[in-house]
Write an enzyme that holds these catalytic residues in place. Structure first.
Site, PDB file in Angstrom:
ATOM      1  N   GLU A   1       2.306 -17.945  20.468  1.00 29.49           N
ATOM      2  CA  GLU A   1       3.785 -18.583  21.842  1.00 29.49           C
ATOM      3  C   GLU A   1       5.127 -19.316  20.042  1.00 29.49           C
ATOM      4  OE1 GLU A   1       1.326 -22.875  21.669  1.00 29.49           O
ATOM      5  OE2 GLU A   1      -0.679 -22.107  22.505  1.00 29.49           O
TER       6      GLU A   1
ATOM      7  N   SER B   1       3.010 -15.335  13.685  1.00 25.48           N
ATOM      8  CA  SER B   1       2.350 -14.777  12.577  1.00 25.48           C
ATOM      9  C   SER B   1       1.121 -15.485  12.825  1.00 25.48           C
ATOM     10  CB  SER B   1       3.012 -14.675  11.882  1.00 25.48           C
ATOM     11  OG  SER B   1       4.304 -13.886  11.776  1.00 25.48           O
TER      12      SER B   1
ATOM     13  N   TRP C   1       6.221 -14.449  24.714  1.00 25.92           N
ATOM     14  CA  TRP C   1       6.377 -12.835  24.284  1.00 25.92           C
ATOM     15  C   TRP C   1       5.626 -12.200  25.073  1.00 25.92           C
ATOM     16  CZ3 TRP C   1      10.019 -12.232  22.078  1.00 25.92           C
ATOM     17  CH2 TRP C   1      10.898 -13.005  21.379  1.00 25.92           C
TER      18      TRP C   1
ATOM     19  N   THR D   1       3.491  -9.614  27.142  1.00 25.96           N
ATOM     20  CA  THR D   1       3.970  -8.354  27.915  1.00 25.96           C
ATOM     21  C   THR D   1       3.338  -8.504  29.351  1.00 25.96           C
ATOM     22  OG1 THR D   1       4.292  -7.459  25.775  1.00 25.96           O
ATOM     23  CG2 THR D   1       3.541  -5.778  27.446  1.00 25.96           C
TER      24      THR D   1
ATOM     25  N   GLN E   1      20.531  10.231  13.931  1.00 25.65           N
ATOM     26  CA  GLN E   1      22.204  10.697  12.964  1.00 25.65           C
ATOM     27  C   GLN E   1      21.802  12.548  12.305  1.00 25.65           C
ATOM     28  OE1 GLN E   1      22.944   9.034  10.229  1.00 25.65           O
ATOM     29  NE2 GLN E   1      24.130  11.160   9.109  1.00 25.65           N
TER      30      GLN E   1
ATOM     31  N   GLU F   1       2.408  -7.333  17.329  1.00 27.82           N
ATOM     32  CA  GLU F   1       0.658  -6.800  17.205  1.00 27.82           C
ATOM     33  C   GLU F   1       0.744  -7.375  16.276  1.00 27.82           C
ATOM     34  OE1 GLU F   1      -1.490  -4.899  19.374  1.00 27.82           O
ATOM     35  OE2 GLU F   1      -0.601  -4.756  21.137  1.00 27.82           O
TER      36      GLU F   1
ATOM     37  N   THR G   1       3.256  -8.411  12.973  1.00 25.15           N
ATOM     38  CA  THR G   1       4.278  -7.724  12.083  1.00 25.15           C
ATOM     39  C   THR G   1       3.593  -7.140  10.673  1.00 25.15           C
ATOM     40  OG1 THR G   1       4.820  -9.875  10.296  1.00 25.15           O
ATOM     41  CG2 THR G   1       6.331  -9.963  12.543  1.00 25.15           C
TER      42      THR G   1
HETATM   43  C1  LIG Z   1       8.553  -7.470  22.820  1.00 24.04           C
HETATM   44  C2  LIG Z   1       7.464  -8.368  22.187  1.00 24.04           C
HETATM   45  C3  LIG Z   1       6.548  -7.976  23.342  1.00 24.04           C
HETATM   46  C4  LIG Z   1       4.899  -9.331  22.897  1.00 24.04           C
HETATM   47  N1  LIG Z   1       4.086  -8.546  22.971  1.00 24.04           N
HETATM   48  C5  LIG Z   1       2.944  -9.334  22.717  1.00 24.04           C
HETATM   49  C6  LIG Z   1       2.054  -9.710  23.469  1.00 24.04           C
HETATM   50  O1  LIG Z   1       1.918  -9.498  24.424  1.00 24.04           O
HETATM   51  N2  LIG Z   1       1.395 -10.545  23.991  1.00 24.04           N
HETATM   52  C7  LIG Z   1       1.002 -11.810  22.500  1.00 24.04           C
HETATM   53  O2  LIG Z   1       0.714 -12.651  22.634  1.00 24.04           O
HETATM   54  N3  LIG Z   1       2.049 -11.808  21.675  1.00 24.04           N
HETATM   55  C8  LIG Z   1       2.902 -10.562  21.849  1.00 24.04           C
HETATM   56  N4  LIG Z   1       4.562 -10.770  21.712  1.00 24.04           N
HETATM   57  C9  LIG Z   1       4.206 -11.711  20.094  1.00 24.04           C
HETATM   58  C10 LIG Z   1       4.992 -11.039  19.081  1.00 24.04           C
HETATM   59  O3  LIG Z   1       2.877 -10.300  18.705  1.00 24.04           O
HETATM   60  C11 LIG Z   1       4.953 -11.815  17.675  1.00 24.04           C
HETATM   61  O4  LIG Z   1       5.880 -12.243  17.832  1.00 24.04           O
HETATM   62  C12 LIG Z   1       4.753 -11.375  16.580  1.00 24.04           C
HETATM   63  O5  LIG Z   1       3.830 -11.752  15.808  1.00 24.04           O
HETATM   64  C13 LIG Z   1       5.997 -12.474  15.421  1.00 24.04           C
HETATM   65  O6  LIG Z   1       5.689 -13.526  15.621  1.00 24.04           O
HETATM   66  P1  LIG Z   1       6.813 -13.732  15.494  1.00 24.04           P
HETATM   67  O7  LIG Z   1       7.777 -13.457  16.589  1.00 24.04           O
HETATM   68  O8  LIG Z   1       6.694 -15.953  15.507  1.00 24.04           O
HETATM   69  O9  LIG Z   1       7.838 -14.239  14.164  1.00 24.04           O
HETATM   70  P2  LIG Z   1       7.496 -15.361  12.742  1.00 24.04           P
HETATM   71  O10 LIG Z   1       6.389 -15.285  12.733  1.00 24.04           O
HETATM   72  O11 LIG Z   1       8.040 -16.539  13.439  1.00 24.04           O
HETATM   73  O12 LIG Z   1       7.697 -14.262  11.691  1.00 24.04           O
HETATM   74  C14 LIG Z   1       9.091 -14.437  11.473  1.00 24.04           C
HETATM   75  C15 LIG Z   1       9.173 -13.311  10.064  1.00 24.04           C
HETATM   76  O13 LIG Z   1       8.414 -13.895   9.040  1.00 24.04           O
HETATM   77  C16 LIG Z   1       7.739 -13.165   8.709  1.00 24.04           C
HETATM   78  N5  LIG Z   1       6.417 -13.782   8.191  1.00 24.04           N
HETATM   79  C17 LIG Z   1       5.322 -14.407   8.517  1.00 24.04           C
HETATM   80  N6  LIG Z   1       4.421 -15.305   7.693  1.00 24.04           N
HETATM   81  C18 LIG Z   1       4.660 -14.555   7.044  1.00 24.04           C
HETATM   82  C19 LIG Z   1       3.468 -14.480   5.458  1.00 24.04           C
HETATM   83  N7  LIG Z   1       2.529 -15.415   5.976  1.00 24.04           N
HETATM   84  N8  LIG Z   1       3.779 -13.530   4.622  1.00 24.04           N
HETATM   85  C20 LIG Z   1       4.899 -12.705   4.783  1.00 24.04           C
HETATM   86  N9  LIG Z   1       5.376 -13.204   6.205  1.00 24.04           N
HETATM   87  C21 LIG Z   1       5.522 -13.598   6.791  1.00 24.04           C
HETATM   88  C22 LIG Z   1       7.078 -11.959   9.262  1.00 24.04           C
HETATM   89  O14 LIG Z   1       6.497 -10.850   9.208  1.00 24.04           O
HETATM   90  C23 LIG Z   1       8.675 -11.825   9.792  1.00 24.04           C
HETATM   91  O15 LIG Z   1       9.213 -11.069   9.514  1.00 24.04           O
HETATM   92  C24 LIG Z   1       5.119  -9.565  21.928  1.00 24.04           C
HETATM   93  C25 LIG Z   1       6.214  -9.636  20.882  1.00 24.04           C
HETATM   94  C26 LIG Z   1       7.448  -9.298  21.227  1.00 24.04           C
HETATM   95  C27 LIG Z   1       9.035  -8.920  20.952  1.00 24.04           C
END
Ligand SMILES: Cc1cc2nc3c(=O)[nH]c(=O)nc-3n(C[C@H](O)[C@H](O)[C@H](O)COP(=O)(O)OP(=O)(O)OC[C@H]3O[C@@H](n4cnc5c(N)ncnc54)[C@H](O)[C@@H]3O)c2cc1C
Length: 380
Positions: A129, A134, A158, A160, A337, A364, A366
Site C-alpha cells: 500500500e 517494506s 504498485w 503489477t 560503458q 519483491e 528491497t
Molecule cells: C514497478 C513496481 C512493481 C511492483 N509490483 C508490486 C506488486 O505486484 N505487488 C505488490 O504488492 N507490490 C509491488 N510493488 C511494490 C514494491 O514491493 C515496494 O515498492 C517495495 O516493497 C518497497 O516499498 P516502498 O516503495 O514503500 O519503499 P519503502 O518501504 O518506503 O522504503 C524506502 C527505502 O527505505 C528502505 N527501508 C525501509 N525499511 C527499512 C529497514 N527496516 N531497514 C533498512 N532499510 C529500510 C528501503 O529499502 C528503501 O530503500 C512494486 C513496485 C514497483 C516499483
C-alpha cells in the site's frame, strides 16, 4: 550467445530451447517498440500460456507443467532475456497462484486453479500500500465480514498487471492484530467496486503495467478467502520466497542479454587499430560482467535446488534476489560503458536494460529488506 547451461536431462534441455525459440520469434522482435510506447503486451502472455510457459512450476494435476524450480527458473530466464517486463509478468502470475496452491482447500484448488493455470488468465498480487511497502503489516485495506461475504475497502499500491489482470490475490486486514490480523482473498477482476487507478509512469519496465487497485465496497463470498482469517501475511511472505527466486532469474536473464550485446559490440567496434575487446582494460570489464552473470545464475540455482529438495530456502532465496539483482545493475551499467556514447542512446537497448535492472533492486522486498531477512536468519 545463449547462456551455457548444464540441464539435468534431455527433456529439460528441450524445454529451455523451446522457450528460447518461442521468445525469439514472438517476443524479442517487437519488445523495443512495446517498451517505447508503454504498451502492455497482453497477447504475448496468451501465447506463452498456450505453450504452457505460464504455469511451469505447478502440478500437472491442475494443468501446470510439473517442473521443478531449477527448470522453471531457467525457462523464465530465457523469457526475461527477451523482455524483462514479460519475465516479471510471468513470475508475478506464478506468485498470484501460489496462495491458492499452498493455502487453498482441495475444493478451492479444484475449482479455480486449472483456470488460473490454463494460460488464458493473468494474475496479480496485491500486498503493498502507499504507506506500507517494506512494512506490509502496516496495511490499512480492510475486509469486513458481512454474513457469507467480506466487504473490502482500501487501495493496494504498485500492483503489477493492475487493471489488466483477470484475478487479484489480495491481502487485507480482518482485525487490528498487526501482522496476525491480515487475511488473503482471491478476487476476480470483474467484481463490482474494483477499479484500477491510472498506471504509474515509470523509469523502465514500461511494458509492465503498474497501478493502484481501488476497492470500494468490493463484496466477495467467504469461500474466496484462502487459509484461515489472520493467515494472510504468512501466506503472502511464503509466496515471496518463491517469487524472489523468479525475480533473481529475471535479473539474470536481463544481465545475460546486456552482456551478449556488449560482447558483440566490443568485437566489432575498433579503436587504436583493433577491436575494443582486445584492449585489456575493456576485456577485463567484460570478464567481470561474465563472472557476475554466471555467479548470479549459480546462486539462484543453488536456492532453487534447496526448494526442489524440500529444504528451507528462505535465506537462500533472499541471497539469490540480492546477488542477482545487484549483479544485473552492475552488468547493465557496465554494458552502457562498453558501448560508449552509443550506449547512452536509444539506438541500442543497453540504456533500457540499465533502467529495467534498477527496479529489480526495489520490488519483491528491497535489497535492504533482503539483507534484513538474511541477517535475521543468521541471528536465529
Ligand atoms: C514497478 C513496481 C512493481 C511492483 N509490483 C508490486 C506488486 O505486484 N505487488 C505488490 O504488492 N507490490 C509491488 N510493488 C511494490 C514494491 O514491493 C515496494 O515498492 C517495495 O516493497 C518497497 O516499498 P516502498 O516503495 O514503500 O519503499 P519503502 O518501504 O518506503 O522504503 C524506502 C527505502 O527505505 C528502505 N527501508 C525501509 N525499511 C527499512 C529497514 N527496516 N531497514 C533498512 N532499510 C529500510 C528501503 O529499502 C528503501 O530503500 C512494486 C513496485 C514497483 C516499483
Amino acid at each position: 550467445m545463449p547462456a551455457e547451461r548444464l540441464m539435468p536431462n534431455e527433456e529439460s534441455t528441450d524445454l529451455v530451447e523451446l522457450t528460447r525459440s518461442i521468445v525469439d520469434k514472438e517476443l524479442r522482435p517487437g519488445i523495443a517498440g512495446v517498451e517505447a510506447r508503454s504498451e502492455f503486451p497482453r497477447q504475448v502472455f496468451r501465447t506463452l500460456g498456450r505453450a504452457g510457459l505460464m504455469s511451469l512450476p505447478y502440478p500437472e494435476q491442475y494443468g501446470g507443467g510439473g517442473q521443478p524450480y531449477e527448470i522453471y527458473l531457467q525457462a523464465l530466464e530465457e523469457i526475461a532475456s527477451a523482455s524483462a517486463s514479460v519475465g516479471v509478468g510471468v513470475s508475478v502470475h506464478a506468485l498470484s497462484c501460489f496462495g491458492l496452491f499452498t493455502a487453498g482447500t482441495d475444493e478451492q484448488k479444484d475449482r479455480w486453479l486449472p483456470d488460473m493455470l490454463s494460460g488464458d488468465l493473468l494474475g496479480a498480487y496485491c500486498l503493498s500500500e502507499a504507506h506500507a511497502g517494506s512494512d506490509p503489516a502496516a496495511m490499512r485495506t480492510r475486509a469486513v465480514r458481512d454474513g457469507d461475504e467480506y466487504v473490502i475497502n482500501g487501495a493496494k499500491a504498485w500492483t503489477t498487471h493492475g487493471g489488466e489482470a483477470d484475478f487479484y490475490k489480495v491481502m487485507a486486514r480482518t482485525s487490528d492484530d498487526g501482522g496476525r490480523g491480515i487475511s488473503c482473498f482471491l478476487v476476480p477482476a470483474d467484481t463490482p467496486g474494483l477499479t484500477a487507478d491510472s498506471p504509474e509512469h515509470k523509469m523502465g519496465l514500461r511494458g509492465s503495467t503498474t497501478a493502484t487497485m481501488l476497492f470500494d465496497d468490493v463484496r466477495i463470498p467467504v469461500e474466496r478467502r484462502l487459509g484461515d482469517e489472520g493467515q494472510g501475511l504468512p501466506i503472502a511472505l511464503a509466496g515471496l520466497d518463491s517469487g524472489r527466486l523468479g525475480i533473481a532469474a529475471v535479473a539474470t536473464g536481463l544481465a545475460q542479454e546486456a552482456l551478449d550485446v556488449a560482447v558483440q559490440y566490443a568485437k566489432q567496434r575498433e579503436s587504436f587499430g583493433k577491436a575494443i575487446i582486445e584492449h585489456q582494460g575493456l576485456g577485463f570489464l567484460l570478464a567481470d560482467m561474465s563472472a557476475a552473470v554466471e555467479s548470479a545464475r549459480a546462486t539462484y540455482l543453488a536456492a532453487a535446488r534447496r526448494k526442489d529438495a524440500g529444504l528451507p530456502f528462505s535465506r537462500q532465496a533472499s541471497i539469490a534476489k540480492l546477488v542477482c539483482t545487484d549483479n544485473a545493475m552492475k552488468v547493465t551499467t557496465d554494458a552502457v560503458q562498453v558501448l560508449g556514447g552509443a550506449g547512452y542512446t536509444t539506438d541500442f537497448p543497453v540504456e533500457r536494460f540499465m533502467r529495467e535492472a534498477k527496479v529489480m533492486q526495489i520490488f519483491e522486498g528491497t535489497n535492504q529488506i533482503q539483507r534484513l531477512v538474511i541477517s535475521r536468519d543468521l541471528a536465529r
